[in-house]
Design an enzyme around this catalytic site. Structure first.
Site, PDB file in Angstrom:
ATOM      1  CD  GLN A   1      -4.820   5.396   5.769  1.00  0.00           C
ATOM      2  OE1 GLN A   1      -5.718   4.660   6.138  1.00  0.00           O
ATOM      3  NE2 GLN A   1      -4.513   5.545   4.487  1.00  0.00           N
ATOM      4  N   PRO A   2      -5.343   9.204   9.918  1.00  0.00           N
ATOM      5  CG  PRO A   2      -5.958  11.261   8.996  1.00  0.00           C
ATOM      6  CD  PRO A   2      -4.940  10.164   8.869  1.00  0.00           C
TER       7      PRO A   2
ATOM      8  CE  LYS B   1      -5.117   1.490   6.044  1.00  0.00           C
ATOM      9  NZ  LYS B   1      -6.406   1.559   5.307  1.00  0.00           N
TER      10      LYS B   1
ATOM     11  CD  GLU C   1      -7.059  -0.771   0.993  1.00  0.00           C
ATOM     12  OE1 GLU C   1      -7.198  -1.677   0.144  1.00  0.00           O
ATOM     13  OE2 GLU C   1      -6.994  -0.987   2.208  1.00  0.00           O
TER      14      GLU C   1
ATOM     15  NE  ARG D   1     -13.205  -2.404  -3.775  1.00  0.00           N
ATOM     16  CZ  ARG D   1     -13.181  -3.285  -2.784  1.00  0.00           C
ATOM     17  NH1 ARG D   1     -13.656  -4.501  -2.969  1.00  0.00           N
ATOM     18  NH2 ARG D   1     -12.696  -2.962  -1.596  1.00  0.00           N
TER      19      ARG D   1
ATOM     20  CD  GLU E   1      -8.524  -3.414  -2.512  1.00  0.00           C
ATOM     21  OE1 GLU E   1      -7.684  -4.230  -2.931  1.00  0.00           O
ATOM     22  OE2 GLU E   1      -8.841  -3.306  -1.325  1.00  0.00           O
TER      23      GLU E   1
ATOM     24  CE  LYS F   1      -4.140  -2.061   2.057  1.00  0.00           C
ATOM     25  NZ  LYS F   1      -3.662  -3.459   2.009  1.00  0.00           N
TER      26      LYS F   1
ATOM     27  NE  ARG G   1     -22.982   4.675  -0.812  1.00  0.00           N
ATOM     28  CZ  ARG G   1     -22.328   4.756   0.337  1.00  0.00           C
ATOM     29  NH1 ARG G   1     -21.091   5.245   0.373  1.00  0.00           N
ATOM     30  NH2 ARG G   1     -22.888   4.337   1.463  1.00  0.00           N
TER      31      ARG G   1
END
Length: 290
Positions: A169-170, A131, A262, A247, A264, A92, A218
């Site tokens: 990350q916040p 993470k 992210e 994605r 993907e 990442k 959505r």
């Protein structure tokens, strides 16, 4: 031998909601297909006209083995997405590259060694998410309040001890109400969007393949489309080709504007069931590449 092999994993058997829809759509298009465990040494990948990476959800603890497999497959048949894309996307730290290119990414602090942890964990005053840079299914991921920085440090230290870099990350508070929005692109064209409820409640997620998610259909907003389209354009430029599938996961920033959580490109659930025609669009994209 089927025309197409969908790379999966043994643990994912029966859990991928996309798989039956895609297999049926490929069959309707006159293409035979089957799923196979990427780690099964008895699979003859070279006999297929194309291998499409799908539910290889167990790759993260053995990323090097997974990427070596991808390179071997690519040497004997067509692989989607390509091995170089998988190598870039399974760490990442690609988010730092996207941010440097001016894309709207969730702010992230990185730590590759213990000495860098205090600065990363202290980068924000509010809740933070810790993470690994290499993970899938939100494993080894947790949200921590300001009073829980010791616990956050302990999780970060465990991640480093496992040989992976840490990202902090916040926690963006609007996420609790809006959740995530995933934008799905098939063969470079926007296909559909879906919503995903917020996952993190403060404890690292369990040892399963993935966290239980609430998925809904959505409609992407113009602002979300603008960010997603820009990300896809950047990915295509970097890869020198259009990925079979992509994605882009977005979350609302503190100002409400979409931020990239992210991208993907490896084994994402595309949530085909929420979008009529999506399985057929993916099948058409695969068929066009045979």
């Amino acid at each position: 031998m089927p025309h197409v092999l969908l790379a999966s994993c043994d643990q994912a058997r029966g859990l991928d909601d996309d798989e039956p829809l895609l297999l049926a759509a490929l069959a309707d298009a006159g293409v035979t297909a089957a799923a196979a465990d990427w780690a099964d040494p008895n699979v003859d990948w070279a006999a297929a006209q194309a291998v499409v990476v799908r539910s290889t959800w167990d790759y993260a603890p053995r990323r090097d083995e997974f990427l070596a497999w991808a390179r071997r497959v690519e040497a004997v048949t067509s692989l989607h997405n390509p091995a170089a894309v998988l190598a870039w996307n399974t760490d990442k730290r690609y988010l730092a590259e996207l941010a440097a290119a001016g894309l709207q990414v969730v702010p992230t602090a990185w730590a590759a060694e213990q000495a860098e942890l205090p600065a990363a964990l202290g980068a924000w005053d509010g809740d933070v998410v810790v993470k690994p840079a290499v993970s899938a299914g939100a494993r080894d991921t947790a949200r921590f309040a300001p009073a829980e920085r010791v616990a956050a440090g302990a999780l970060a230290a465990r991640i480093l001890d496992s040989g992976r870099a840490v990202m902090v990350q916040p926690y963006l508070t609007l996420l609790d109400g809006e959740g995530e929005t995933g934008l799905v692109y098939l063969d470079g064209a926007y296909s559909h969007a879906f919503g995903k409820g917020a996952l993190l409640a403060g404890e690292p997620l369990g040892p399963g393949l993935f966290a239980t998610e609430t998925i809904t259909a959505r409609t992407a907003t113009p602002a979300q489309r603008e960010v997603g389209d820009a990300v896809l354009a950047g990915v295509c430029e970097r890869a020198g080709a259009v990925p079979l599938y992509a994605r882009v996961d977005l979350v609302p920033g503190e100002d409400g504007a979409p931020r990239v959580l992210e991208v993907e490109l490896t084994e994402p659930s595309l949530n085909l069931p929420v979008a009529p025609g999506a399985a057929q669009r993916l099948a058409a994209a695969i068929t066009a590449r045979l």
